[in-house]
Design a protein around this motif. Structure first.
Motif, PDB file in Angstrom:
ATOM      1  N   ALA A  10      51.106  47.079  44.436  1.00  0.00           N
ATOM      2  CA  ALA A  10      50.404  47.973  44.836  1.00  0.00           C
ATOM      3  C   ALA A  10      48.929  47.939  44.302  1.00  0.00           C
ATOM      4  CB  ALA A  10      50.867  49.431  44.306  1.00  0.00           C
ATOM      5  N   THR A  11      48.735  47.595  42.927  1.00  0.00           N
ATOM      6  CA  THR A  11      47.588  47.577  42.306  1.00  0.00           C
ATOM      7  C   THR A  11      46.619  46.555  42.998  1.00  0.00           C
ATOM      8  OG1 THR A  11      48.388  46.095  40.688  1.00  0.00           O
ATOM      9  CG2 THR A  11      48.235  48.375  39.941  1.00  0.00           C
ATOM     10  N   GLY A  12      47.146  45.500  43.673  1.00  0.00           N
ATOM     11  CA  GLY A  12      46.375  44.742  44.518  1.00  0.00           C
ATOM     12  C   GLY A  12      45.429  45.481  45.566  1.00  0.00           C
ATOM     13  N   ARG A  16      39.051  48.732  41.278  1.00  0.00           N
ATOM     14  CA  ARG A  16      38.929  49.024  39.726  1.00  0.00           C
ATOM     15  C   ARG A  16      38.039  50.081  39.052  1.00  0.00           C
ATOM     16  NH1 ARG A  16      34.537  46.475  37.551  1.00  0.00           N
ATOM     17  NH2 ARG A  16      33.040  45.521  38.977  1.00  0.00           N
ATOM     18  N   ASP A  17      38.350  50.475  38.014  1.00  0.00           N
ATOM     19  CA  ASP A  17      37.666  51.628  37.390  1.00  0.00           C
ATOM     20  C   ASP A  17      36.151  50.945  37.030  1.00  0.00           C
ATOM     21  OD1 ASP A  17      39.598  53.392  37.878  1.00  0.00           O
ATOM     22  OD2 ASP A  17      40.541  52.685  35.805  1.00  0.00           O
ATOM     23  N   ALA A  89      34.428  32.315  39.202  1.00  0.00           N
ATOM     24  CA  ALA A  89      33.382  32.836  38.546  1.00  0.00           C
ATOM     25  C   ALA A  89      32.941  33.942  39.281  1.00  0.00           C
ATOM     26  CB  ALA A  89      32.197  32.053  38.513  1.00  0.00           C
ATOM     27  N   LYS A  90      32.885  34.286  40.485  1.00  0.00           N
ATOM     28  CA  LYS A  90      32.525  35.451  41.231  1.00  0.00           C
ATOM     29  C   LYS A  90      33.631  36.178  41.907  1.00  0.00           C
ATOM     30  CE  LYS A  90      27.926  33.599  42.041  1.00  0.00           C
ATOM     31  NZ  LYS A  90      26.807  33.281  43.181  1.00  0.00           N
ATOM     32  N   ASP A  91      34.761  35.760  41.575  1.00  0.00           N
ATOM     33  CA  ASP A  91      35.986  36.671  42.105  1.00  0.00           C
ATOM     34  C   ASP A  91      35.869  37.939  41.943  1.00  0.00           C
ATOM     35  OD1 ASP A  91      36.862  34.347  43.074  1.00  0.00           O
ATOM     36  OD2 ASP A  91      38.714  34.160  41.899  1.00  0.00           O
ATOM     37  N   SER A  92      36.228  38.996  42.988  1.00  0.00           N
ATOM     38  CA  SER A  92      36.384  40.066  42.879  1.00  0.00           C
ATOM     39  C   SER A  92      37.694  40.552  42.129  1.00  0.00           C
ATOM     40  CB  SER A  92      36.338  40.949  44.242  1.00  0.00           C
ATOM     41  OG  SER A  92      37.196  40.721  44.950  1.00  0.00           O
ATOM     42  N   TYR A  93      37.761  42.073  41.691  1.00  0.00           N
ATOM     43  CA  TYR A  93      38.937  42.302  41.408  1.00  0.00           C
ATOM     44  C   TYR A  93      40.148  42.043  42.067  1.00  0.00           C
ATOM     45  CZ  TYR A  93      42.778  45.683  39.668  1.00  0.00           C
ATOM     46  OH  TYR A  93      43.748  46.287  38.985  1.00  0.00           O
ATOM     47  N   ALA A  94      40.001  42.370  43.426  1.00  0.00           N
ATOM     48  CA  ALA A  94      41.157  42.432  44.421  1.00  0.00           C
ATOM     49  C   ALA A  94      41.563  40.918  44.450  1.00  0.00           C
ATOM     50  CB  ALA A  94      40.681  42.749  45.836  1.00  0.00           C
ATOM     51  N   GLU A  95      40.518  39.755  44.504  1.00  0.00           N
ATOM     52  CA  GLU A  95      40.950  38.399  44.575  1.00  0.00           C
ATOM     53  C   GLU A  95      41.702  37.972  43.291  1.00  0.00           C
ATOM     54  OE1 GLU A  95      37.356  36.644  47.331  1.00  0.00           O
ATOM     55  OE2 GLU A  95      36.790  37.401  45.353  1.00  0.00           O
ATOM     56  N   THR A  96      41.177  38.447  42.231  1.00  0.00           N
ATOM     57  CA  THR A  96      41.819  38.122  40.666  1.00  0.00           C
ATOM     58  C   THR A  96      43.190  38.692  41.025  1.00  0.00           C
ATOM     59  OG1 THR A  96      39.741  38.129  39.720  1.00  0.00           O
ATOM     60  CG2 THR A  96      41.588  38.196  38.232  1.00  0.00           C
TER      61      THR A  96
END
Length: 225
Positions: A10-12, A16-17, A89-96
């Motif tokens: 679900a957190t995917g 992010r805060d 290096a530029k991955d977003s929170y969703a990608e990570t």
């Protein structure tokens, strides 16, 4: 374990805060894929475990489990190669988070298949070689997860559950009456381990030794009682 699995999936989808340490999280996920040398030997050991049980017992179920473990290992290697070919290096929170989830799913599938293989060896056979191979491999691989992922207590907890619960059930259900005493001990060890040592490993690991306003300092494993 089911709750931890649902939270991870679900957190995917969750944003992010503002105070979330994305750089630290990216480095943590990168550490999971940083060393193919740790996944490949573990994968080979996992494939050999049901195969050697088949060599000793000639039960066809172990051939099926060998092929299933091999498939899981190949998929994990595909994920590893795909991750290492990209620049994060530029991955977003969703990608990570997606890469984190993919690693978690692969590791959990690997643990679950080998845990079931251990259960089958203990319950369906009376072969001592299959018993020793399955139990020793389960303990060794579970220990490896704890050592390599010390900074992630929830991840370690899920892997220990998928490895050790089938083994404990198999020991309790085996034909050897003395196995039952061993089978009940993982329940006690899990109850003790989940309270403090895993948390201490997480809080005392180098990646977790940064003071934070939301973390008590010093960590509980360094306090005197």
């Amino acid at each position: 374990m089911a709750d931890a699995f649902r939270r991870l999936v679900a957190t995917g989808r969750r944003e992010r805060d503002d105070d979330f340490d994305l750089t630290g999280y990216t480095l943590l996920v990168n550490s999971l894929f940083s060393s193919p040398a740790s996944i490949i030997p573990g994968g080979i050991a996992g494939i050999l475990t049901p195969f050697l049980c088949w060599v000793s017992t000639r039960h066809e179920v172990f051939i099926q489990l060998t092929l299933l473990v091999a498939l899981v290992v190949v998929l994990r290697l595909v994920t590893l190669i795909a991750y290492r070919r990209r620049n994060h290096a530029k991955d977003s929170y969703a990608e990570t988070r997606r890469w984190d989830r993919d690693y978690f799913l692969g590791a959990t599938a690997f643990s679950a298949v080998l845990g079931y293989s251990c259960y089958v060896a203990l319950v369906r056979t009376d072969d001592a070689a299959a018993h020793i191979t399955s139990v020793s491999s389960t303990i060794a691989l579970a220990s490896g997860y704890v050592a390599r992922n010390a900074g992630r207590p929830k991840f370690v907890a899920v892997q220990l559950l998928t490895f050790c619960i089938p083994m404990a059930i198999g020991l309790i259900g085996a034909n050897n009456p003395y196995y039952k005493y061993i089978g009940f001990s993982p329940s006690y060890m899990w109850r003790r381990t989940s309270r403090s040592p895993i948390r201490c490993i997480a809080t005392c690991s180098p990646s977790a030794r940064r003071p934070s306003s939301r973390r008590r300092w010093p960590p509980p494993c360094t306090r005197r009682t």
